[in-house]
Design a protein around this motif. Structure first.
Motif, PDB file in Angstrom:
ATOM      1  N   VAL A  47      54.014  38.312  69.980  1.00 45.87           N
ATOM      2  CA  VAL A  47      53.773  39.751  69.944  1.00 45.87           C
ATOM      3  C   VAL A  47      53.447  40.230  68.538  1.00 45.87           C
ATOM      4  O   VAL A  47      52.473  40.950  68.322  1.00 45.87           O
ATOM      5  CB  VAL A  47      55.001  40.527  70.490  1.00 45.87           C
ATOM      6  CG1 VAL A  47      54.807  42.034  70.325  1.00 45.87           C
ATOM      7  CG2 VAL A  47      55.246  40.174  71.955  1.00 45.87           C
ATOM      8  N   SER A  48      54.256  39.815  67.553  1.00 47.14           N
ATOM      9  CA  SER A  48      54.111  40.367  66.206  1.00 47.14           C
ATOM     10  C   SER A  48      54.625  39.365  65.185  1.00 47.14           C
ATOM     11  O   SER A  48      55.559  38.612  65.449  1.00 47.14           O
ATOM     12  CB  SER A  48      54.911  41.674  66.109  1.00 47.14           C
ATOM     13  OG  SER A  48      54.988  42.137  64.778  1.00 47.14           O
ATOM     14  N   LEU A  49      53.985  39.370  64.006  1.00 52.44           N
ATOM     15  CA  LEU A  49      54.463  38.551  62.883  1.00 52.44           C
ATOM     16  C   LEU A  49      55.418  39.336  61.988  1.00 52.44           C
ATOM     17  O   LEU A  49      56.315  38.765  61.376  1.00 52.44           O
ATOM     18  CB  LEU A  49      53.274  38.039  62.067  1.00 52.44           C
ATOM     19  CG  LEU A  49      52.316  37.078  62.771  1.00 52.44           C
ATOM     20  CD1 LEU A  49      51.166  36.713  61.838  1.00 52.44           C
ATOM     21  CD2 LEU A  49      53.047  35.825  63.226  1.00 52.44           C
ATOM     22  N   ASP A  50      55.221  40.637  61.892  1.00 55.30           N
ATOM     23  CA  ASP A  50      56.065  41.466  61.034  1.00 55.30           C
ATOM     24  C   ASP A  50      56.370  42.785  61.745  1.00 55.30           C
ATOM     25  O   ASP A  50      55.543  43.685  61.756  1.00 55.30           O
ATOM     26  CB  ASP A  50      55.355  41.729  59.709  1.00 55.30           C
ATOM     27  CG  ASP A  50      56.233  42.481  58.713  1.00 55.30           C
ATOM     28  OD1 ASP A  50      57.469  42.521  58.923  1.00 55.30           O
ATOM     29  OD2 ASP A  50      55.673  43.021  57.741  1.00 55.30           O
ATOM     30  N   PRO A  51      57.530  42.876  62.405  1.00 52.09           N
ATOM     31  CA  PRO A  51      58.595  41.867  62.478  1.00 52.09           C
ATOM     32  C   PRO A  51      58.222  40.729  63.424  1.00 52.09           C
ATOM     33  O   PRO A  51      57.321  40.890  64.254  1.00 52.09           O
ATOM     34  CB  PRO A  51      59.787  42.677  63.020  1.00 52.09           C
ATOM     35  CG  PRO A  51      59.143  43.736  63.861  1.00 52.09           C
ATOM     36  CD  PRO A  51      57.889  44.115  63.132  1.00 52.09           C
ATOM     37  N   PRO A  52      58.912  39.588  63.338  1.00 51.73           N
ATOM     38  CA  PRO A  52      58.579  38.434  64.189  1.00 51.73           C
ATOM     39  C   PRO A  52      59.091  38.639  65.619  1.00 51.73           C
ATOM     40  O   PRO A  52      60.291  38.514  65.886  1.00 51.73           O
ATOM     41  CB  PRO A  52      59.296  37.273  63.497  1.00 51.73           C
ATOM     42  CG  PRO A  52      60.459  37.918  62.805  1.00 51.73           C
ATOM     43  CD  PRO A  52      59.989  39.272  62.378  1.00 51.73           C
ATOM     44  N   LEU A  53      58.171  38.954  66.530  1.00 52.09           N
ATOM     45  CA  LEU A  53      58.542  39.265  67.907  1.00 52.09           C
ATOM     46  C   LEU A  53      57.755  38.404  68.885  1.00 52.09           C
ATOM     47  O   LEU A  53      56.604  38.043  68.646  1.00 52.09           O
ATOM     48  CB  LEU A  53      58.277  40.744  68.213  1.00 52.09           C
ATOM     49  CG  LEU A  53      59.005  41.791  67.370  1.00 52.09           C
ATOM     50  CD1 LEU A  53      58.512  43.188  67.719  1.00 52.09           C
ATOM     51  CD2 LEU A  53      60.511  41.689  67.564  1.00 52.09           C
ATOM     52  N   LEU A  54      58.382  38.099  70.012  1.00 54.80           N
ATOM     53  CA  LEU A  54      57.725  37.419  71.130  1.00 54.80           C
ATOM     54  C   LEU A  54      58.282  38.005  72.413  1.00 54.80           C
ATOM     55  O   LEU A  54      59.239  38.772  72.410  1.00 54.80           O
ATOM     56  CB  LEU A  54      57.944  35.903  71.053  1.00 54.80           C
ATOM     57  CG  LEU A  54      59.377  35.355  70.940  1.00 54.80           C
ATOM     58  CD1 LEU A  54      60.121  35.419  72.266  1.00 54.80           C
ATOM     59  CD2 LEU A  54      59.358  33.925  70.435  1.00 54.80           C
ATOM     60  N   LEU A  55      57.668  37.640  73.536  1.00 58.15           N
ATOM     61  CA  LEU A  55      58.184  38.137  74.807  1.00 58.15           C
ATOM     62  C   LEU A  55      58.040  37.093  75.899  1.00 58.15           C
ATOM     63  O   LEU A  55      57.222  36.167  75.807  1.00 58.15           O
ATOM     64  CB  LEU A  55      57.493  39.437  75.223  1.00 58.15           C
ATOM     65  CG  LEU A  55      56.000  39.428  75.592  1.00 58.15           C
ATOM     66  CD1 LEU A  55      55.725  38.899  76.998  1.00 58.15           C
ATOM     67  CD2 LEU A  55      55.433  40.849  75.482  1.00 58.15           C
ATOM     68  N   VAL A  56      58.842  37.257  76.940  1.00 65.10           N
ATOM     69  CA  VAL A  56      58.742  36.459  78.148  1.00 65.10           C
ATOM     70  C   VAL A  56      59.110  37.368  79.316  1.00 65.10           C
ATOM     71  O   VAL A  56      59.912  38.299  79.165  1.00 65.10           O
ATOM     72  CB  VAL A  56      59.672  35.216  78.103  1.00 65.10           C
ATOM     73  CG1 VAL A  56      61.131  35.629  78.102  1.00 65.10           C
ATOM     74  CG2 VAL A  56      59.369  34.249  79.235  1.00 65.10           C
ATOM     75  N   CYS A  57      58.481  37.142  80.462  1.00 63.58           N
ATOM     76  CA  CYS A  57      58.762  37.962  81.648  1.00 63.58           C
ATOM     77  C   CYS A  57      59.735  37.216  82.564  1.00 63.58           C
ATOM     78  O   CYS A  57      59.629  35.997  82.748  1.00 63.58           O
ATOM     79  CB  CYS A  57      57.472  38.267  82.394  1.00 63.58           C
ATOM     80  SG  CYS A  57      56.315  39.264  81.452  1.00 63.58           S
ATOM     81  N   LEU A  58      60.656  37.975  83.161  1.00 65.86           N
ATOM     82  CA  LEU A  58      61.684  37.409  84.028  1.00 65.86           C
ATOM     83  C   LEU A  58      61.699  38.175  85.346  1.00 65.86           C
ATOM     84  O   LEU A  58      61.810  39.405  85.349  1.00 65.86           O
ATOM     85  CB  LEU A  58      63.054  37.506  83.349  1.00 65.86           C
ATOM     86  CG  LEU A  58      64.278  37.101  84.171  1.00 65.86           C
ATOM     87  CD1 LEU A  58      64.243  35.610  84.492  1.00 65.86           C
ATOM     88  CD2 LEU A  58      65.563  37.446  83.407  1.00 65.86           C
ATOM     89  N   ALA A  59      61.573  37.443  86.455  1.00 63.64           N
ATOM     90  CA  ALA A  59      61.590  38.077  87.770  1.00 63.64           C
ATOM     91  C   ALA A  59      62.979  38.616  88.080  1.00 63.64           C
ATOM     92  O   ALA A  59      63.991  37.977  87.792  1.00 63.64           O
ATOM     93  CB  ALA A  59      61.163  37.078  88.847  1.00 63.64           C
ATOM     94  N   LYS A  60      63.024  39.787  88.700  1.00 60.04           N
ATOM     95  CA  LYS A  60      64.310  40.368  89.070  1.00 60.04           C
ATOM     96  C   LYS A  60      64.997  39.565  90.176  1.00 60.04           C
ATOM     97  O   LYS A  60      66.200  39.705  90.389  1.00 60.04           O
ATOM     98  CB  LYS A  60      64.113  41.817  89.516  1.00 60.04           C
ATOM     99  CG  LYS A  60      63.685  42.734  88.372  1.00 60.04           C
ATOM    100  CD  LYS A  60      63.499  44.169  88.835  1.00 60.04           C
ATOM    101  CE  LYS A  60      63.114  45.071  87.672  1.00 60.04           C
ATOM    102  NZ  LYS A  60      62.878  46.478  88.096  1.00 60.04           N
ATOM    103  N   THR A  61      64.235  38.725  90.866  1.00 52.14           N
ATOM    104  CA  THR A  61      64.806  37.875  91.912  1.00 52.14           C
ATOM    105  C   THR A  61      65.335  36.556  91.371  1.00 52.14           C
ATOM    106  O   THR A  61      65.881  35.744  92.122  1.00 52.14           O
ATOM    107  CB  THR A  61      63.746  37.581  92.991  1.00 52.14           C
ATOM    108  OG1 THR A  61      62.587  36.998  92.353  1.00 52.14           O
ATOM    109  CG2 THR A  61      63.328  38.855  93.705  1.00 52.14           C
ATOM    110  N   ALA A 130      59.437  46.389  84.243  1.00 52.50           N
ATOM    111  CA  ALA A 130      58.017  46.164  84.533  1.00 52.50           C
ATOM    112  C   ALA A 130      57.845  45.731  85.986  1.00 52.50           C
ATOM    113  O   ALA A 130      57.666  44.551  86.283  1.00 52.50           O
ATOM    114  CB  ALA A 130      57.432  45.131  83.589  1.00 52.50           C
ATOM    115  N   GLY A 131      57.943  46.688  86.916  1.00 51.51           N
ATOM    116  CA  GLY A 131      57.753  46.376  88.327  1.00 51.51           C
ATOM    117  C   GLY A 131      58.839  45.451  88.839  1.00 51.51           C
ATOM    118  O   GLY A 131      60.032  45.729  88.697  1.00 51.51           O
ATOM    119  N   ASP A 132      58.434  44.314  89.438  1.00 57.68           N
ATOM    120  CA  ASP A 132      59.414  43.371  89.967  1.00 57.68           C
ATOM    121  C   ASP A 132      59.887  42.377  88.912  1.00 57.68           C
ATOM    122  O   ASP A 132      60.572  41.411  89.223  1.00 57.68           O
ATOM    123  CB  ASP A 132      58.859  42.639  91.190  1.00 57.68           C
ATOM    124  CG  ASP A 132      57.557  41.900  90.909  1.00 57.68           C
ATOM    125  OD1 ASP A 132      57.136  41.843  89.738  1.00 57.68           O
ATOM    126  OD2 ASP A 132      56.949  41.400  91.873  1.00 57.68           O
TER     127      ASP A 132
END
Length: 308
Positions: A47-61, A130-132
């Motif tokens: 996502v970003s270098l400054d600040p150092p960010l990343l993301l992952v999506c997780l199903a609610k199920t 984010a939705g489901d």
């Protein structure tokens, strides 16, 4: 093409999303009981270098939903091309997934694996509905990278970019013929007078994939997506190198040839093409595909497992 005015079929949408090639990761954390948890995911991005960010999506199920969303942080382990078994293990409801992998706690406290391409140990920065699914936004607290090539994933199967590059390089000398095993709905498109040949052409530029796609679409009248490398071999008698890809056809009636059920391809022999089709039929029934590298007479199939 789907319109926003028409209902979206979830299965078809998932298949469309699956045409995007990604890496494969295992997301890990420590649960409230102090035990490690983890699952396979390819919905990861920086996502970003400054600040150092990343993301992952997780199903609610997900069976890990409560534990992951209540943890103070998580780790992303980017699997290397030798870790298909690790990916499959963490995609299944295995009782003790961590028994099959060499791991330790990272500097911020989440499990990180050995022999991966890279790992990132993160604190949980934000959780977004984010939705489901929910989006877990992580702030990188520590990371480590290696020189190992990553494991790829597209259209429900694994691929190894390093093997593909090595195989294509081996076929770079001499005349080059390109062809494809074109799939659609459990059938393969065959051409020729006896409907027994793979559609293909000779390379005419320094961009063989573009040459092949242009030829296939012009000759069949169908939308064609080029997929995995499937076979690289030298026809020593003809003095020609061959590269065969898997490909996928869109809807419509082909202008040349016809689609033959994969079940009708078993047991063929007598030519390099027949051997390719027979192998494809056998691998399709098992769900495990490989890349053949060799000559028209002898070679080796490098196994690339399908995700369980």
């Amino acid at each position: 093409m789907s319109s926003s005015q028409n209902p979206i079929d979830p299965r078809s949408l998932r298949d469309a999303f699956g045409t995007f090639a990604t890496g494969v990761t295992v997301v890990t954390a420590i649960g409230a009981d102090g035990a490690p948890i983890g699952f396979t995911a390819n919905s990861f991005t920086s996502v970003s270098l400054d600040p150092p960010l990343l993301l992952v999506c997780l199903a609610k199920t997900s069976r890990n939903f409560e534990a992951m969303t209540s943890a103070s942080g998580f780790a992303i382990n980017i699997l290397s091309d030798s870790q298909k078994d690790v990916s499959n293990t963490f995609a299944r409801p295995v009782e003790d997934r961590f028994a099959v992998v060499d791991w330790q706690l990272g500097p911020h406290g989440s499990p990180v694996f050995a022999d991966v391409s890279a790992w990132f140990d993160c604190s949980l920065e934000q959780m977004i509905e984010a939705g489901d699914h929910v989006v877990l936004l992580g702030r990188v607290q520590a990371f480590e990278k290696s020189d190992r090539n990553g494991l790829g994933y597209v259209r429900g199967s694994y691929f190894t970019p390093a093997l593909a590059e090595k195989a294509v390089s081996a076929a770079s000398d001499g005349p080059l013929h390109l062809s494809a095993v074109i799939e659609r709905d459990g059938c393969v498109l065959l051409v020729g007078d006896n409907i027994s040949d793979l559609p293909g052409c000779h390379a005419v530029s320094g961009e063989p994939l573009q040459d092949l796609k242009a030829h296939l679409e012009a000759s069949t009248g169908l939308a064609i997506t080029i997929g995995f490398l499937y076979s690289v071999y030298e026809d020593r008698k003809a003095g020609c190198q061959h590269i065969v890809y898997r490909a996928f056809a869109g809807a419509g009636t082909p202008a040349a040839g016809r689609f033959v059920p994969v079940s009708d391809l078993s047991g063929l022999s007598g030519s390099a093409t027949a051997d390719i089709l027979s192998r494809f039929a056998a691998e399709s029934s098992l769900g495990n595909f490989g890349v053949y590298v060799g000559s028209e007479a002898a070679g080796r199939v490098h196994s690339i497992a399908r995700k369980a």
